[in-house]
Design a protein around this motif. Structure first.
Motif, PDB file in Angstrom:
ATOM      1  N   ASN A 132       0.815  -1.216   0.000  1.00  0.00           N
ATOM      2  CA  ASN A 132       0.000   0.000   0.000  1.00  0.00           C
ATOM      3  C   ASN A 132       0.854   1.275   0.000  1.00  0.00           C
ATOM      4  OD1 ASN A 132      -2.551   1.117  -0.259  1.00  0.00           O
ATOM      5  ND2 ASN A 132      -2.788   1.425   1.931  1.00  0.00           N
ATOM      6  N   ALA A 133       2.083   1.157  -0.476  1.00  0.00           N
ATOM      7  CA  ALA A 133       2.936   2.334  -0.645  1.00  0.00           C
ATOM      8  C   ALA A 133       2.482   3.048  -1.914  1.00  0.00           C
ATOM      9  CB  ALA A 133       4.398   1.930  -0.744  1.00  0.00           C
ATOM     10  N   ARG A 134       2.186   4.321  -1.781  1.00  0.00           N
ATOM     11  CA  ARG A 134       1.607   5.076  -2.891  1.00  0.00           C
ATOM     12  C   ARG A 134       2.511   6.227  -3.288  1.00  0.00           C
ATOM     13  NH1 ARG A 134      -4.668   5.369  -0.880  1.00  0.00           N
ATOM     14  NH2 ARG A 134      -4.809   3.200  -0.255  1.00  0.00           N
ATOM     15  N   THR A 135       2.612   6.462  -4.588  1.00  0.00           N
ATOM     16  CA  THR A 135       3.386   7.598  -5.084  1.00  0.00           C
ATOM     17  C   THR A 135       2.589   8.334  -6.155  1.00  0.00           C
ATOM     18  OG1 THR A 135       4.506   6.280  -6.775  1.00  0.00           O
ATOM     19  CG2 THR A 135       5.617   6.475  -4.646  1.00  0.00           C
ATOM     20  N   ALA A 136       2.830   9.620  -6.233  1.00  0.00           N
ATOM     21  CA  ALA A 136       2.245  10.468  -7.276  1.00  0.00           C
ATOM     22  C   ALA A 136       3.342  11.395  -7.772  1.00  0.00           C
ATOM     23  CB  ALA A 136       1.081  11.267  -6.727  1.00  0.00           C
ATOM     24  N   THR A 137       3.615  11.346  -9.077  1.00  0.00           N
ATOM     25  CA  THR A 137       4.685  12.134  -9.662  1.00  0.00           C
ATOM     26  C   THR A 137       4.097  13.088 -10.701  1.00  0.00           C
ATOM     27  OG1 THR A 137       6.138  10.235  -9.394  1.00  0.00           O
ATOM     28  CG2 THR A 137       6.915  12.008 -10.821  1.00  0.00           C
ATOM     29  N   SER A 138       4.421  14.366 -10.582  1.00  0.00           N
ATOM     30  CA  SER A 138       3.981  15.396 -11.529  1.00  0.00           C
ATOM     31  C   SER A 138       2.473  15.415 -11.703  1.00  0.00           C
ATOM     32  CB  SER A 138       4.647  15.202 -12.898  1.00  0.00           C
ATOM     33  OG  SER A 138       6.038  15.242 -12.774  1.00  0.00           O
ATOM     34  N   CYS A 139       1.758  15.322 -10.598  1.00  0.00           N
ATOM     35  CA  CYS A 139       0.291  15.220 -10.643  1.00  0.00           C
ATOM     36  C   CYS A 139      -0.397  16.447 -10.064  1.00  0.00           C
ATOM     37  CB  CYS A 139      -0.161  13.954  -9.938  1.00  0.00           C
ATOM     38  SG  CYS A 139       0.314  12.457 -10.790  1.00  0.00           S
ATOM     39  N   ASN A 140       0.039  17.619 -10.502  1.00  0.00           N
ATOM     40  CA  ASN A 140      -0.690  18.845 -10.164  1.00  0.00           C
ATOM     41  C   ASN A 140      -0.751  19.076  -8.645  1.00  0.00           C
ATOM     42  OD1 ASN A 140      -1.993  21.094 -11.289  1.00  0.00           O
ATOM     43  ND2 ASN A 140      -3.992  20.261 -10.804  1.00  0.00           N
ATOM     44  N   GLY A 141       0.260  18.629  -7.932  1.00  0.00           N
ATOM     45  CA  GLY A 141       0.301  18.844  -6.494  1.00  0.00           C
ATOM     46  C   GLY A 141      -0.546  17.885  -5.681  1.00  0.00           C
ATOM     47  N   VAL A 142      -1.182  16.906  -6.331  1.00  0.00           N
ATOM     48  CA  VAL A 142      -2.001  15.941  -5.612  1.00  0.00           C
ATOM     49  C   VAL A 142      -1.109  14.871  -5.021  1.00  0.00           C
ATOM     50  CG1 VAL A 142      -3.812  14.197  -5.849  1.00  0.00           C
ATOM     51  CG2 VAL A 142      -3.982  16.345  -7.091  1.00  0.00           C
ATOM     52  N   THR A 143      -1.327  14.575  -3.764  1.00  0.00           N
ATOM     53  CA  THR A 143      -0.587  13.498  -3.107  1.00  0.00           C
ATOM     54  C   THR A 143      -1.576  12.465  -2.593  1.00  0.00           C
ATOM     55  OG1 THR A 143      -0.643  14.659  -0.999  1.00  0.00           O
ATOM     56  CG2 THR A 143       1.299  15.016  -2.380  1.00  0.00           C
TER      57      THR A 143
END
Length: 144
Positions: A132-143
């Protein structure tokens, strides 16, 4: 006796200045509102893709419960994922391409949603793994 008779000089409409001021006010409000609305739409598409990934993760965990291993195939497209896992139907497949990678021992996986180049989210990559490790890259500041 003349009652309610209008004079010849009474105004019946708007002046050009009044109309121009109204147009300028509407333009200013639109200039403020449109970027905010566009940002809202981007964020909602990202949140929906995150939800699609979590749902796919649940499908993978269900597979693990039945087989004591994760799927042996690494999927590279949304279409192949949908064909092999009919219970999963992503809501944002028009905006994101979903893919998976599974380790050779079939004990771990990574699920990925990559924004399609045709969208205004170009470069956004979301991922989640079996821990359940989650990442968001270059997503408009959404984490996550």
């Amino acid at each position: 006796m003349l009652l309610n008779r209008k004079s010849a000089n009474s105004q019946l409409g708007f002046t050009l200045i009044e109309v121009m001021i109204t147009v300028v006010i509407i333009a200013i409000l639109a200039a403020i509102a449109m970027p905010t609305y566009t940002n809202y739409i981007k964020r909602s598409n990202i949140k929906a893709a995150q939800s699609d990934l979590v749902t796919l993760g649940l499908v993978y965990e269900n597979f693990y419960q039945r087989n004591l291993s994760y799927p042996s195939t690494s999927y590279t497209s949304t279409a192949t994922l949908k064909s092999d896992f009919a219970q999963w139907s992503p809501t944002k497949e028009d905006f994101f391409e979903f893919s998976t990678t599974t380790t050779s021992d079939h004990k771990s996986y990574t699920l990925t949603a990559t924004a399609k180049n045709s969208t205004n989210l170009k470069g956004c990559v979301l991922s989640i793994n079996e821990k359940n490790a989650r990442t968001a890259t270059s997503c408009n500041g959404v984490t996550w």
